[in-house]
Scaffold this motif. Sequence first.
Motif, PDB file in Angstrom:
ATOM      1  N   ASP A  17      31.002  -3.348   4.982  1.00  0.00           N
ATOM      2  CA  ASP A  17      30.251  -3.750   4.062  1.00  0.00           C
ATOM      3  C   ASP A  17      28.893  -4.241   4.349  1.00  0.00           C
ATOM      4  O   ASP A  17      28.676  -5.075   5.267  1.00  0.00           O
ATOM      5  N   LEU A  18      27.747  -3.721   3.655  1.00  0.00           N
ATOM      6  CA  LEU A  18      26.442  -4.126   4.295  1.00  0.00           C
ATOM      7  C   LEU A  18      25.539  -4.279   2.904  1.00  0.00           C
ATOM      8  O   LEU A  18      25.283  -3.102   2.200  1.00  0.00           O
ATOM      9  N   ILE A  19      24.967  -5.443   2.728  1.00  0.00           N
ATOM     10  CA  ILE A  19      24.037  -5.616   1.717  1.00  0.00           C
ATOM     11  C   ILE A  19      22.828  -6.341   2.489  1.00  0.00           C
ATOM     12  O   ILE A  19      22.873  -7.287   2.957  1.00  0.00           O
ATOM     13  N   LEU A  20      21.807  -5.809   2.077  1.00  0.00           N
ATOM     14  CA  LEU A  20      20.290  -6.089   2.562  1.00  0.00           C
ATOM     15  C   LEU A  20      19.259  -6.436   1.718  1.00  0.00           C
ATOM     16  O   LEU A  20      19.212  -5.910   0.586  1.00  0.00           O
ATOM     17  N   ASN A  21      18.540  -7.491   2.073  1.00  0.00           N
ATOM     18  CA  ASN A  21      17.158  -7.856   1.310  1.00  0.00           C
ATOM     19  C   ASN A  21      16.218  -7.337   1.963  1.00  0.00           C
ATOM     20  O   ASN A  21      16.049  -7.761   3.131  1.00  0.00           O
ATOM     21  N   ALA A  22      15.302  -6.508   1.380  1.00  0.00           N
ATOM     22  CA  ALA A  22      14.103  -5.929   1.819  1.00  0.00           C
ATOM     23  C   ALA A  22      12.986  -6.660   1.347  1.00  0.00           C
ATOM     24  O   ALA A  22      12.792  -6.759   0.341  1.00  0.00           O
ATOM     25  N   TYR A  23      11.902  -7.074   2.552  1.00  0.00           N
ATOM     26  CA  TYR A  23      10.713  -7.801   2.272  1.00  0.00           C
ATOM     27  C   TYR A  23       9.837  -7.057   2.840  1.00  0.00           C
ATOM     28  O   TYR A  23       9.671  -6.477   4.006  1.00  0.00           O
ATOM     29  N   PHE A  24       8.754  -6.729   1.978  1.00  0.00           N
ATOM     30  CA  PHE A  24       7.599  -5.736   2.453  1.00  0.00           C
ATOM     31  C   PHE A  24       6.142  -6.437   2.452  1.00  0.00           C
ATOM     32  O   PHE A  24       5.876  -7.509   1.592  1.00  0.00           O
ATOM     33  N   SER A  25       5.573  -6.258   3.394  1.00  0.00           N
ATOM     34  CA  SER A  25       4.008  -6.818   3.761  1.00  0.00           C
ATOM     35  C   SER A  25       3.171  -5.832   4.047  1.00  0.00           C
ATOM     36  O   SER A  25       3.503  -4.606   4.698  1.00  0.00           O
ATOM     37  N   LEU A  26       1.983  -5.757   3.970  1.00  0.00           N
ATOM     38  CA  LEU A  26       0.942  -4.761   4.369  1.00  0.00           C
ATOM     39  C   LEU A  26       0.415  -5.337   5.577  1.00  0.00           C
ATOM     40  O   LEU A  26       0.132  -6.447   6.002  1.00  0.00           O
ATOM     41  N   ILE A  27       0.003  -3.912   6.434  1.00  0.00           N
ATOM     42  CA  ILE A  27      -0.741  -4.218   7.331  1.00  0.00           C
ATOM     43  C   ILE A  27      -2.078  -3.800   7.116  1.00  0.00           C
ATOM     44  O   ILE A  27      -2.490  -2.611   6.807  1.00  0.00           O
ATOM     45  N   GLN A  28      -2.994  -4.677   7.057  1.00  0.00           N
ATOM     46  CA  GLN A  28      -4.437  -4.526   6.322  1.00  0.00           C
ATOM     47  C   GLN A  28      -5.573  -5.013   7.357  1.00  0.00           C
ATOM     48  O   GLN A  28      -5.377  -6.095   7.968  1.00  0.00           O
ATOM     49  N   ARG A  29      -6.544  -4.052   7.409  1.00  0.00           N
ATOM     50  CA  ARG A  29      -7.516  -4.658   8.255  1.00  0.00           C
ATOM     51  C   ARG A  29      -8.470  -5.564   7.580  1.00  0.00           C
ATOM     52  O   ARG A  29      -8.605  -5.703   6.308  1.00  0.00           O
ATOM     53  N   GLU A  30      -9.507  -6.217   8.405  1.00  0.00           N
ATOM     54  CA  GLU A  30     -10.725  -7.095   7.859  1.00  0.00           C
ATOM     55  C   GLU A  30     -11.205  -6.280   6.785  1.00  0.00           C
ATOM     56  O   GLU A  30     -11.857  -7.026   5.811  1.00  0.00           O
ATOM     57  N   SER A  31     -11.548  -4.896   6.782  1.00  0.00           N
ATOM     58  CA  SER A  31     -12.477  -4.071   5.925  1.00  0.00           C
ATOM     59  C   SER A  31     -11.651  -4.133   4.740  1.00  0.00           C
ATOM     60  O   SER A  31     -12.172  -3.369   3.676  1.00  0.00           O
ATOM     61  N   GLY A  32     -10.313  -4.547   4.543  1.00  0.00           N
ATOM     62  CA  GLY A  32      -9.387  -4.242   3.478  1.00  0.00           C
ATOM     63  C   GLY A  32      -8.562  -2.959   3.532  1.00  0.00           C
ATOM     64  O   GLY A  32      -7.901  -2.611   2.626  1.00  0.00           O
ATOM     65  N   PHE A  33      -8.892  -2.089   4.604  1.00  0.00           N
ATOM     66  CA  PHE A  33      -8.189  -0.579   4.742  1.00  0.00           C
ATOM     67  C   PHE A  33      -6.619  -0.890   5.088  1.00  0.00           C
ATOM     68  O   PHE A  33      -6.400  -1.639   5.887  1.00  0.00           O
ATOM     69  N   ILE A  34      -5.891  -0.111   4.242  1.00  0.00           N
ATOM     70  CA  ILE A  34      -4.478  -0.492   4.616  1.00  0.00           C
ATOM     71  C   ILE A  34      -4.078   0.483   5.470  1.00  0.00           C
ATOM     72  O   ILE A  34      -3.999   1.782   5.118  1.00  0.00           O
ATOM     73  N   SER A  35      -3.414   0.099   6.646  1.00  0.00           N
ATOM     74  CA  SER A  35      -2.869   0.765   7.629  1.00  0.00           C
ATOM     75  C   SER A  35      -1.628   0.908   7.804  1.00  0.00           C
ATOM     76  O   SER A  35      -0.935   1.883   8.754  1.00  0.00           O
TER      77      SER A  35
END
Length: 625
Positions: free
Chosen positions: A346-364
């Motif tokens: 039995d396996l139930i997971l909660n997934a939390y997402f966050s962005l890797i973002q540079r100072e310029s705003g570019f999402i890498s």
Amino acid sequence: MFRFIKRRNFFKTINFKIALVFALLLLITLEIVGAVFVRQLETENLRQFKSQVQIPTYVDNSLAEQLSTNGTIKANAQIKSILSEINNSSVDEVRVVDSKGTIRGTNDVNDQAIIGQKTTDRNIKNAIYNNRSYTKNTYDTQDNSRYYISIVPLYNSNSTGNSNQLVGVLYVRANMKSVYNTINSIMVIFASASLIAIALGLVIAIIIARAITRPIEEMKQQTQRIARGDYAGQVRVYSDDELGQLAGAINNLSIRVEEAQESTEAERRRLDSVLAHMSDGVIATDRRGNITIINETASDFMDVTAEKAIGSSILDMLQIRDDYSLRDLIENQDELTLDFSSNERDLILNAYFSLIQRESGFISGLVCVLHDVTEQQKIDNDRKQFVSNVSHELRTPLTSLRSYIEALSDGAWKDPEVAPGFLKVTQEETDRMIRMINELLSLSRMDSGTTRVDMELVNINEMFNYVLNRFDMILKKDDNPAKYYTIKREFTKRDLWVEIDTDKFTQVLDNIMNNAIKYSPDGGVITCRLLETHNQVIISINDQGLGIPRADLNHVFDRFFRVDKARSRAQGGTGLGLAISKEVVQMLGGRIWVDSVEGQGSTFYISLPYEPYEEEDLWDDDAKA
């Protein structure tokens, strides 16, 4: 082949280029200097040669005087005499031609026949006609010689009336072989000296280039070592010039890069250690959603190796491609609940997402943290189930109480035949609720860890036998028992001493025996065994009842669980006895489990930790105490 490649690479080196440039500069300089020098030398030698082959003025005057006389034969003889007196090794031929173009004399003894003939030389004719001097350098292809030709007008300065009357010309031809032989010799010497100078200059250029390129080569090797991750070497500083300063800068750069690399490596190791020992799974992706980092916990969750996971899409890894896109995860970092349960786990997971973002705003990229909430979900479900079961278990006796009390209130208490039965049922239901509440309180204290355990060293043979004897006495005292049963004992002959809480363990044995009696058929045999292993005491209680279905074996020790709910409730069970028994055995450091085949009865096992004691050791401990 290797030599060819090495030689080819040498031609591309700065060492060769510096030497080549130096040699070319030297060659060009020597060529220019040589050209100017040879030209000046040729001009000067020709000037000197021309001055040497010039006929003296008195000779010109004498010849002009003879050409002015009327006696041709006598004049020719005098001319011949004058020409024979000319002694100049550079002069090959001297001719005297009068103003009419007739050759009057020559110093060439082998060519005297031309005297008296008309000249055919166009240059002589032009000089007579134009009344001026003429000089020319010619090349004779027959004998490969260079000649200098000089035609000088001869004037009669003694005639009356006109002192500038042209009486003829003097033709002089001189061989310039000596001049050019001298020039060629000097050119050979100059060329030899130039070649020697170029060779020496090339050697010097190579030495100088080597001195310049050696530190450059060492710098190149050091930068290559730095690129490979080797920072141990140092560039040797040969001087304080620009190359020396560059070498020092590279040494400082090597130290700084090593420090930065060590710092980065330390940070990476710390990050790897944190990721490796995190209880949560961590997945990092690039901007396309392909996995670049995955820790061991996430690999275990996904049941995949890190090598296989790297490069795959996070949507496929989390099995959410049908419901979400990468843009959805980037724009809405909402928490997702993912169910990876299977038959094995039995396996139930909660997934939390966050962005890797540079100072310029570019999402890498993205970072996904996976938190295992299986136990929490299970606890929540158990809590809901527990509340539901408690409510259900209490509602039944309360409903029964209410019904009987209402009946008594309506006048049934006046009926001497009905009232005692109603009161008895009311008392039994009340006792049942009290037992249930007491058992719930016991379970609650066990869960919170506040239950007191009084451990003592007990002869488990005597204690188990005592409990079984008590059930035998109950059967003997009951004149009309509802069910007959026989207890069969199979004990080890050796006395076994175990540290347990006597009261609580007696409650465990009572619960299991009560269940065995309840579910055994009339006249059934209950087999009780006691045996030992090298470090365990095993107690087993076997009945001949209906058994437990395989699907229910894992839930027997759950709270309020009953295999046959209607029968259990009719017999007054609360569904908490086995749950309490499991908690008690675990508190004592043991284990309890059941083995059953439906239709063939059930066997409950209790395993307790055991250390063999000799009887003398026990008496020694009592004496010391």
